[in-house]
Design an enzyme around this catalytic site. Sequence first.
Site, PDB file in Angstrom:
ATOM      1  N   ASN A 123      33.885  38.180  -6.511  1.00  0.00           N
ATOM      2  CA  ASN A 123      34.966  37.759  -5.605  1.00  0.00           C
ATOM      3  C   ASN A 123      34.556  36.489  -4.867  1.00  0.00           C
ATOM      4  OD1 ASN A 123      37.445  38.083  -4.121  1.00  0.00           O
ATOM      5  ND2 ASN A 123      36.252  38.860  -2.391  1.00  0.00           N
ATOM      6  N   HIS A 125      35.525  34.354  -1.331  1.00  0.00           N
ATOM      7  CA  HIS A 125      36.188  34.589  -0.043  1.00  0.00           C
ATOM      8  C   HIS A 125      35.918  33.397   0.877  1.00  0.00           C
ATOM      9  CE1 HIS A 125      37.985  36.908   3.170  1.00  0.00           C
ATOM     10  NE2 HIS A 125      36.977  36.562   3.955  1.00  0.00           N
ATOM     11  N   SER A 152      31.982  32.307   0.493  1.00  0.00           N
ATOM     12  CA  SER A 152      31.006  33.211  -0.115  1.00  0.00           C
ATOM     13  C   SER A 152      31.495  33.644  -1.487  1.00  0.00           C
ATOM     14  CB  SER A 152      30.833  34.478   0.739  1.00  0.00           C
ATOM     15  OG  SER A 152      30.524  34.166   2.075  1.00  0.00           O
ATOM     16  N   ASP A 161      35.919  42.645   0.717  1.00  0.00           N
ATOM     17  CA  ASP A 161      35.084  41.465   0.966  1.00  0.00           C
ATOM     18  C   ASP A 161      33.641  41.843   1.318  1.00  0.00           C
ATOM     19  OD1 ASP A 161      37.233  39.734   0.436  1.00  0.00           O
ATOM     20  OD2 ASP A 161      37.971  39.949   2.473  1.00  0.00           O
TER      21      ASP A 161
HETATM   22  C1  GAR Z   1      40.660  30.962  -1.822  1.00  0.00           C
HETATM   23  O1  GAR Z   1      40.379  30.202  -0.684  1.00  0.00           O
HETATM   24  C2  GAR Z   1      39.912  32.276  -1.792  1.00  0.00           C
HETATM   25  O2  GAR Z   1      38.694  32.187  -1.148  1.00  0.00           O
HETATM   26  C3  GAR Z   1      40.881  33.144  -1.032  1.00  0.00           C
HETATM   27  O3  GAR Z   1      42.141  32.785  -1.521  1.00  0.00           O
HETATM   28  C4  GAR Z   1      42.123  31.407  -1.861  1.00  0.00           C
HETATM   29  C5  GAR Z   1      42.734  31.243  -3.221  1.00  0.00           C
HETATM   30  O4  GAR Z   1      42.872  29.890  -3.554  1.00  0.00           O
HETATM   31  N1  GAR Z   1      40.593  34.538  -1.258  1.00  0.00           N
HETATM   32  C6  GAR Z   1      40.655  35.461  -0.296  1.00  0.00           C
HETATM   33  O5  GAR Z   1      41.006  35.228   0.839  1.00  0.00           O
HETATM   34  C7  GAR Z   1      40.252  36.863  -0.744  1.00  0.00           C
HETATM   35  N2  GAR Z   1      39.945  37.690   0.368  1.00  0.00           N
HETATM   36  P1  GAR Z   1      43.266  29.441  -5.046  1.00  0.00           P
HETATM   37  O6  GAR Z   1      44.451  30.299  -5.481  1.00  0.00           O
HETATM   38  O7  GAR Z   1      43.635  28.012  -4.928  1.00  0.00           O
HETATM   39  O8  GAR Z   1      42.080  29.674  -5.934  1.00  0.00           O
END
Ligand code: GAR
Length: 205
Positions: A123, A125, A152, A161
């Site tokens: 994952n 985050h 992370s 997470d």
């Molecule tokens: C990213 O910033 C990721 O870290 C976050 O969603 C975004 C997706 O961006 N994930 C979370 O918050 C999970 N808990 P993307 O669709 O452009 O890859």
Amino acid sequence: MSFLVSPALENIGSHEHLKLGVMASGNGSNFEAIAQAIADNRLNAEVKMVIYNNPQAKVQSRAQSWKVPSLLLDHRNYPSRESLDQSIVEVFRENQVDWIIMAGWMRIVTEVLLSGYTNRVINVHPSLLPSFKGLHAVDQALAARVKITGCSVHLASLEVDSGPILMQAAVPILNDDTLETLHARIQQQEHRILPAAIALASRLI
Ligand code: GAR
């Protein structure tokens, strides 16, 4: 300014050719970072399949332009989290996926997914875990008025997470940062460390 906690690991190679299944809910920039790393030979892998859960998710068109098969599994069509996860495991197994990458997957996953791919669910985050878990992690960091946040990449465990950290990158918060400017700089770092952390995980596990 930003730095990797483990900069020497950024260009780590992987022994085996990895067969990845990506799960994404929205934009898909992290999927694209993986695809680009593979194209640049920074990651010895292929993305066998992208699963997304929102019909409007931009990741679908990104997958199409990278010629990666994608499949909509809309969580609204499933009676439980477990039943969605069961379908995800089945689809990935049918497509010879060895590693699952949750790249912006905004659903809680269950034991069904984690036991289907033990120690092989990664994952990303947008915080320096264990700070600011869950939704709106970038907002949480701004509200807490911390001076440094980041991102992370970790092995997923049942608690949201949580799980062993593979890589982190720190990102300072600037005085005039908004949610958008800060998230954009965090995402630049996500795009660097996610492919590297996937390679690292394949060496460690
Ligand atoms: C990213 O910033 C990721 O870290 C976050 O969603 C975004 C997706 O961006 N994930 C979370 O918050 C999970 N808990 P993307 O669709 O452009 O890859």
